[in-house]
Design an enzyme around this catalytic site. Structure first.
Site, mmCIF file in Angstrom:
data_model
loop_
_atom_site.group_PDB
_atom_site.id
_atom_site.type_symbol
_atom_site.label_atom_id
_atom_site.label_comp_id
_atom_site.label_asym_id
_atom_site.label_seq_id
_atom_site.Cartn_x
_atom_site.Cartn_y
_atom_site.Cartn_z
ATOM 1 N N GLU A 1 -88.384 -13.880 -16.946
ATOM 2 C CA GLU A 1 -88.310 -12.428 -17.135
ATOM 3 C C GLU A 1 -87.397 -11.820 -16.062
ATOM 4 O O GLU A 1 -86.573 -10.964 -16.355
ATOM 5 C CB GLU A 1 -89.723 -11.835 -17.060
ATOM 6 C CG GLU A 1 -89.805 -10.359 -17.412
ATOM 7 C CD GLU A 1 -91.249 -9.837 -17.408
ATOM 8 O OE1 GLU A 1 -92.170 -10.596 -17.020
ATOM 9 O OE2 GLU A 1 -91.447 -8.672 -17.774
ATOM 10 N N ASP B 1 -90.767 -0.089 -14.651
ATOM 11 C CA ASP B 1 -92.122 0.433 -14.480
ATOM 12 C C ASP B 1 -92.545 0.780 -13.052
ATOM 13 O O ASP B 1 -93.075 1.846 -12.806
ATOM 14 C CB ASP B 1 -93.151 -0.581 -15.006
ATOM 15 C CG ASP B 1 -92.944 -0.936 -16.480
ATOM 16 O OD1 ASP B 1 -91.933 -0.524 -17.072
ATOM 17 O OD2 ASP B 1 -93.810 -1.637 -17.018
HETATM 18 C C1 DGY Z 1 -96.064 -3.566 -19.510
HETATM 19 O O1 DGY Z 1 -97.098 -3.610 -20.167
HETATM 20 O O2 DGY Z 1 -95.904 -4.128 -18.428
HETATM 21 C C2 DGY Z 1 -94.918 -2.898 -20.078
HETATM 22 O O3 DGY Z 1 -93.808 -2.894 -19.236
HETATM 23 C C3 DGY Z 1 -95.242 -1.499 -20.492
HETATM 24 O O4 DGY Z 1 -94.355 -1.251 -21.497
#
Ligand code: DGY
Length: 436
Positions: A398, A169
């Site tokens: 994570e 992201d």
């Molecule tokens: C989040 O909400 O952080 C996700 O990575 C988007 O898919």
């Protein structure tokens, strides 16, 4: 059970416990709280871990995802199976009009790879062939969708139109392209991710504003995928994303051959050949790795992230694999744990902030798998050992700070646990984490 699995008995048991805890019956959540729905690439990679415990359940994970494939062939990045106020942006923001709400963008297409792996390893060949045969045309349709909607000019490589599609992201790879996305007209919103995870580990407010602008923009275009690519101010060709698609395409051809579907096999091989040729245009001698191509600006992006190393997972040439291995060795000299998602020597590196530096076990898995297949067993082994050392020290997080090993982001993560089961199992050429 292999020697490794026995040696790491408690770790294995803990991984199985996490998978069970995050299992809602026909799909898993990545983790409770932070991600309370089904995510596309999380599910497909988690299925590999589930298969160690219950093969039937592993197939169900992928089947549930594909039950929500769009009519145009896209497989969405989130399926909102049930309401949950703890996540933003929810179905009310996406407004995709699906019977079970979904997001309107996609994610790295690991399904073809996962299905091959499940089929190859099955203990119940008849059931596995039946279930793979039902998924085969759906995955082929998804791949077809990528080429039609995300490569309208037929370059051989597909673009992402939102940073969330990459799965990485907030990578520094997107900084320049994202800075061109406007922020005017974004409806006021309240983030929920920072209720569950440390804000210093997450994307910034400025990035979120642009993420939401893009969602609103696509929504205003009625989620019509024939229009979204050209209408998006953010169009980036990510070598990591394309490498995953190419690997999945090669694996889909293998599955098609195994199941007697020559048309799908042929189509897949044609796409693979065109994609591998086109991938060469993303190579940079100066960077010593692949780079993103900004399709709007028409330039390569000088950002040395793990996205440019992930082609090791695809069937690239030995010469390129050698160069990527050298680059990973170079990174090993700059951090304690491989493989950082961004080069610690580069501007923009942040060891704790999501995809701007942290180590992710799913990435380590894909890299170790690809490197081992290309004869780089020693380096693959180092990556597996580092992965298991992170788990021993910090639990099933994570992601992890590559300098200190600090666990970051969400806790008790499904795909982290799945990858641990894979590493401990040590099949398919991935060295297992036993005898040091
Ligand atoms: C989040 O909400 O952080 C996700 O990575 C988007 O898919």
């Amino acid at each position: 059970m292999t020697a490794a699995a026995e040696l790491h008995g408690p770790t294995r048991a803990r991984a199985a416990e996490i998978l069970a805890r995050n299992d809602l019956g026909h799909y898993t959540v990545p983790t409770h709280g932070l991600y309370p729905f089904q995510w596309n690439w999380d599910s497909c990679l988690s299925a590999l871990g589930l298969a160690h415990l219950d093969e039937d359940r592993a197939w169900t994970e992928i089947e549930t995802l594909f039950a929500h494939q769009w009519d145009d062939g896209m497989v969405p990045h989130i399926v909102f199976h049930r309401p949950d106020e703890g996540y933003f942006p929810g179905p009310d923001v996406w407004q995709t009009g699906r019977p079970v709400p979904t997001s309107g963008i996609t994610q790295p297409p690991v399904a073809g790879f996962a299905v091959r792996r499940l089929l190859e390893r099955t203990r119940d060949a008849e059931a596995a062939r039946r279930r793979a045969a039902a998924l085969l045309p759906a995955i082929d349709r998804w791949h077809e969708w990528f080429h039609a909607c995300r490569d309208p000019e037929g370059t051989g490589l597909v673009a992402i139109i939102h940073p969330w599609e990459s799965g990485r992201d907030n990578s520094a790879d997107w900084d320049a392209a994202l800075s061109r996305v406007p922020t005017e007209g974004v409806a006021p919103f309240e983030r929920r991710d920072t209720r569950h995870a440390d804000a210093a580990h997450r994307p910034t407010e400025a990035q979120y504003l642009r993420y939401i602008w893009l969602v609103q923009h696509f929504r205003a275009l009625g989620w019509d995928n024939r229009r979204l690519h050209d209408a998006s101010p953010f169009r980036v060709v990510d070598p990591g994303f394309n490498a995953i698609l190419l690997r999945a395409t090669a694996d889909l051809a293998w599955v098609a051959d195994a199941l007697g579907a020559p048309e799908i096999a042929r189509r897949s091989r044609d796409r693979l050949a065109a994609g591998l040729d086109a991938m060469e245009r993303l190579w940079s001698d100066e960077a010593g790795q692949y780079l993103c191509h900004d399709r709007v600006a028409g330039t390569l992006v000088p950002s040395r992230s793990v996205g440019g190393l992930l082609p090791a997972f695809a069937p690239i040439s030995g010469m390129r694999a050698d160069a990527l291995a050298r680059r990973i060795e170079e990174l090993a000299g700059r951090c304690r744990y491989l493989v950082p998602s961004h080069d610690p020597a580069a501007e923009g590196f942040d060891g704790k902030r999501y995809w701007r530096g942290p180590v992710w076990l799913i990435v380590n898995y894909m890299l170790a798998d690809g490197l081992a297949a290309k004869g780089k067993a020693r380096l693959a082994r180092r990556i597996v050992d580092d992965s298991l050392a992170l788990i021993d020290a910090g639990g099933f997080a994570e992601y992890y700070d590559p300098m200190t090993g600090e666990p970051c982001g969400g806790k008790e993560f499904t795909w982290t646990a799945a990858m641990v089961l894979e590493f401990l199992d040590g099949r398919d050429g991935i060295p297992s984490g036993d005898e040091a």
